[in-house]
Write an enzyme that holds these catalytic residues in place. Structure first.
Site, PDB file in Angstrom:
ATOM      1  N   ASP A  67       1.018  -1.152  -0.078  1.00  0.00           N
ATOM      2  CA  ASP A  67      -0.111  -0.088  -0.080  1.00  0.00           C
ATOM      3  C   ASP A  67       0.832   1.242  -0.041  1.00  0.00           C
ATOM      4  O   ASP A  67       0.460   2.146   0.509  1.00  0.00           O
ATOM      5  CB  ASP A  67      -0.824  -0.178   1.199  1.00  0.00           C
TER       6      ASP A  67
ATOM      7  N   HIS B  26      23.669   2.380 -18.033  1.00  0.00           N
ATOM      8  CA  HIS B  26      22.707   2.951 -17.011  1.00  0.00           C
ATOM      9  C   HIS B  26      22.610   2.051 -15.952  1.00  0.00           C
ATOM     10  O   HIS B  26      21.561   1.722 -15.330  1.00  0.00           O
ATOM     11  CB  HIS B  26      21.355   2.937 -17.795  1.00  0.00           C
TER      12      HIS B  26
ATOM     13  N   ASP C 275      27.012   9.887 -13.331  1.00  0.00           N
ATOM     14  CA  ASP C 275      26.047  10.604 -13.899  1.00  0.00           C
ATOM     15  C   ASP C 275      24.856  10.881 -12.936  1.00  0.00           C
ATOM     16  O   ASP C 275      24.133  10.153 -12.810  1.00  0.00           O
ATOM     17  CB  ASP C 275      25.525   9.576 -15.183  1.00  0.00           C
TER      18      ASP C 275
ATOM     19  N   ASP D 278      21.990  17.318 -16.229  1.00  0.00           N
ATOM     20  CA  ASP D 278      22.333  16.005 -16.574  1.00  0.00           C
ATOM     21  C   ASP D 278      23.784  15.867 -16.769  1.00  0.00           C
ATOM     22  O   ASP D 278      24.226  16.587 -17.841  1.00  0.00           O
ATOM     23  CB  ASP D 278      21.623  15.494 -17.755  1.00  0.00           C
TER      24      ASP D 278
ATOM     25  N   HIS E  35      26.554   4.611 -27.833  1.00  0.00           N
ATOM     26  CA  HIS E  35      25.222   5.454 -27.700  1.00  0.00           C
ATOM     27  C   HIS E  35      25.263   6.793 -28.674  1.00  0.00           C
ATOM     28  O   HIS E  35      26.419   7.109 -29.182  1.00  0.00           O
ATOM     29  CB  HIS E  35      24.868   5.887 -25.993  1.00  0.00           C
TER      30      HIS E  35
ATOM     31  N   HIS F  31      21.332  14.838 -26.485  1.00  0.00           N
ATOM     32  CA  HIS F  31      19.842  14.948 -26.348  1.00  0.00           C
ATOM     33  C   HIS F  31      19.397  15.996 -25.723  1.00  0.00           C
ATOM     34  O   HIS F  31      20.316  16.710 -25.272  1.00  0.00           O
ATOM     35  CB  HIS F  31      19.475  13.709 -25.717  1.00  0.00           C
TER      36      HIS F  31
ATOM     37  N   HIS G  94      15.742  13.579 -21.009  1.00  0.00           N
ATOM     38  CA  HIS G  94      15.649  13.434 -22.452  1.00  0.00           C
ATOM     39  C   HIS G  94      14.391  14.230 -23.002  1.00  0.00           C
ATOM     40  O   HIS G  94      13.236  13.672 -22.866  1.00  0.00           O
ATOM     41  CB  HIS G  94      15.384  11.871 -22.978  1.00  0.00           C
TER      42      HIS G  94
ATOM     43  N   GLU H 102      27.711  14.312 -24.627  1.00  0.00           N
ATOM     44  CA  GLU H 102      28.483  13.177 -23.685  1.00  0.00           C
ATOM     45  C   GLU H 102      28.856  12.026 -24.585  1.00  0.00           C
ATOM     46  O   GLU H 102      28.418  10.873 -24.380  1.00  0.00           O
ATOM     47  CB  GLU H 102      27.370  12.815 -22.806  1.00  0.00           C
TER      48      GLU H 102
ATOM     49  N   TYR I 277      33.723   2.540 -23.581  1.00  0.00           N
ATOM     50  CA  TYR I 277      33.739   1.491 -22.381  1.00  0.00           C
ATOM     51  C   TYR I 277      34.078   0.146 -23.040  1.00  0.00           C
ATOM     52  O   TYR I 277      33.437  -0.336 -24.240  1.00  0.00           O
ATOM     53  CB  TYR I 277      31.914   1.300 -22.444  1.00  0.00           C
TER      54      TYR I 277
ATOM     55  N   ARG J 196      32.855   8.366 -19.415  1.00  0.00           N
ATOM     56  CA  ARG J 196      31.847   9.497 -20.128  1.00  0.00           C
ATOM     57  C   ARG J 196      32.053  10.735 -19.471  1.00  0.00           C
ATOM     58  O   ARG J 196      32.114  10.917 -18.371  1.00  0.00           O
ATOM     59  CB  ARG J 196      30.476   8.849 -19.893  1.00  0.00           C
TER      60      ARG J 196
ATOM     61  N   GLU K 101      30.287  14.422 -19.534  1.00  0.00           N
ATOM     62  CA  GLU K 101      28.931  14.911 -20.242  1.00  0.00           C
ATOM     63  C   GLU K 101      29.007  16.640 -19.611  1.00  0.00           C
ATOM     64  O   GLU K 101      28.844  16.644 -18.517  1.00  0.00           O
ATOM     65  CB  GLU K 101      27.751  14.120 -19.696  1.00  0.00           C
TER      66      GLU K 101
END
Length: 431
Positions: free
Chosen positions: A23, A226, A243, A254, A333, A337, A344, A370, A374, A392, A394
């Protein structure tokens, strides 16, 4: 309403609370379209805009309920929707099905985000069908349906002064969080400790929390794009990828930074990192009115592919490796964006105006840049010293009239700056 015109009706929906378990519900966050237009943050709301009528802005909301409010918090209610939000009219959400008929009657166009809420979409389709069935009695259904992506989302893509102010505050909060993490991280800490520190900083500085799930990936976890488990222990000699972006006033930053857990890059880590850094800096420099996201991505691919050859990850000519898309083994990737209320953010990527079909940048757009590399820990085709490395970098970039502004420029990304900041953090740490 000027964009819609006097003969249109637009329906912009919120959403219901979602069950987490048993709940317990997830913490509610209003869908961005309704939040953008109204500032209203309660669940189960719908806005209807009818520009050509006397009552142009109608809100459907949960009514006041003293018993429920004791348990789940105060509601603005129908009266508050008019007094506080400036609605011309407001009704209980349960009356939407009965009142939508009259609100849509006579409009020539209906604007809605189709495919986003099946239950509301069924109500809209049923209403249109009923209006058509009553046309011999003087009713008229809209003849055209228009996707909100072509109206509302194009407005959201170009950030006005208010949006930019909110976004800059989100960036300020995010900057503090990243800098604090960079100064604090030590071998032996757990990823979740850094996640807690970052998210705490967002809240401590007045933000709503993270604008998306905070990624804290140490060592080979940085090669998972991710990764959100954030449960591993940070070890000496590895890199840490964070990130994370804080949300403020409905807008989110971001940002990604990667740096050594020990405070100093090894020679191999530095060479690997600087390939990505070179791509990131050169791509940021390309952002200006008239350029496109494809320009940015294509350049990132070119620089990173050349770097992969330098590092021994790939063999052959850069042009051939790009043509065959061999580079995708280590760069999976896209480079950019849109950014705004959603990480995004909305707005089309392809439209007339760009030389390759992608839309040209104009002042007011905000995008990420970004690039990354990898190398999976079990990639036996990669040089042994590079396996398990993920980097990465960014930044959030605003397109301006004469070029660009890097909103996140105060978060260190040069090797010497990172190492100096981490050294100061260690020197000032309590003993």
């Amino acid at each position: 309403m000027r964009r819609l015109g006097p003969n249109a009706v637009a329906i912009v929906h919120g959403s219901r609370e979602q069950r987490r378990n048993s709940d317990v519900d997830y913490r509610y966050r209003q869908p961005s379209d309704l939040l953008y237009l109204t500032g209203f943050e309660e669940p189960e709301a719908v806005a209807v805009l009818t520009p050509g009528r006397k009552e142009r802005f109608t809100l459907f909301v949960r009514p006041r309920d003293k018993e429920r409010e004791v348990w789940t918090g105060r509601r603005l209610g129908v009266e508050g929707a008019v007094a506080r939000l400036g609605a011309d009219a407001a009704h209980p959400i349960a009356e939407l099905s009965s009142k939508l008929f009259d609100l849509a009657d006579g409009a020539t166009e209906l604007h809605y985000l189709f495919g986003d809420d099946k239950e509301l979409e069924q109500l809209i389709m049923s209403t249109l069908s009923t209006l058509r069935a009553h046309e011999r009695r003087g009713k008229r259904a809209p003849r055209r349906t228009v996707d909100l992506r072509t109206t509302l989302h194009e407005m959201r893509l170009l950030k006005d002064p208010h949006a930019l102010a909110q976004l800059r505050r989100a960036v300020d909060i995010t900057t503090e969080a990243h800098v604090t993490a960079m100064k604090t991280v030590r071998p032996g800490m757990y990823e979740y400790e850094i996640e807690a520190l970052v998210d705490y900083t967002f809240r401590r500085l007045g933000g709503a929390g993270p604008g998306y799930g905070t990624i804290v990936g140490g060592g080979e976890n940085a090669t998972i794009l991710h990764y959100t488990e954030n449960t591993a222990r940070l070890t000496e000699g590895t890199l840490l990828l964070i990130d994370a972006g804080g949300e403020f006033g409905g807008f989110t930053a971001d940002v990604t930074r990667t740096y050594p857990v020990s405070g100093r890059f090894s020679p191999v880590q530095r060479r690997f990192y600087e390939v990505v850094l070179r791509a990131e800096k050169e791509c940021v420099a390309l952002v200006r009115p008239g350029a496109t996201i494809e320009d940015v991505h294509d350049h990132a691919v070119k620089v990173l592919t050349a770097g992969m050859v330098e590092l021994g990850l790939l063999q052959g000519s850069v042009s051939e490796l790009i043509e065959k898309e061999t580079y995708k083994r280590y760069y999976l990737h896209r480079t950019s964006h849109w950014l705004g209320m959603d990480v995004h953010d909305v707005g089309t990527y392809y439209a007339e105006g760009g030389p390759d079909g992608s839309r040209a940048f104009v002042p007011g757009m905000v995008l990420t840049v970004e690039p990354g590399l990898y190398v999976a820990a079990d990639d036996t085709e990669a040089p042994a010293e590079l396996r398990g490395l993920g980097v990465r970098i960014e930044d959030d970039v605003l397109v301006t009239a004469d070029g660009h502004e890097v909103l996140t420029r105060h978060i260190p990304k040069d090797v010497d700056d990172i190492e100096a900041l981490m050294a100061r953090g260690r020197a000032n740490a309590p003993r």
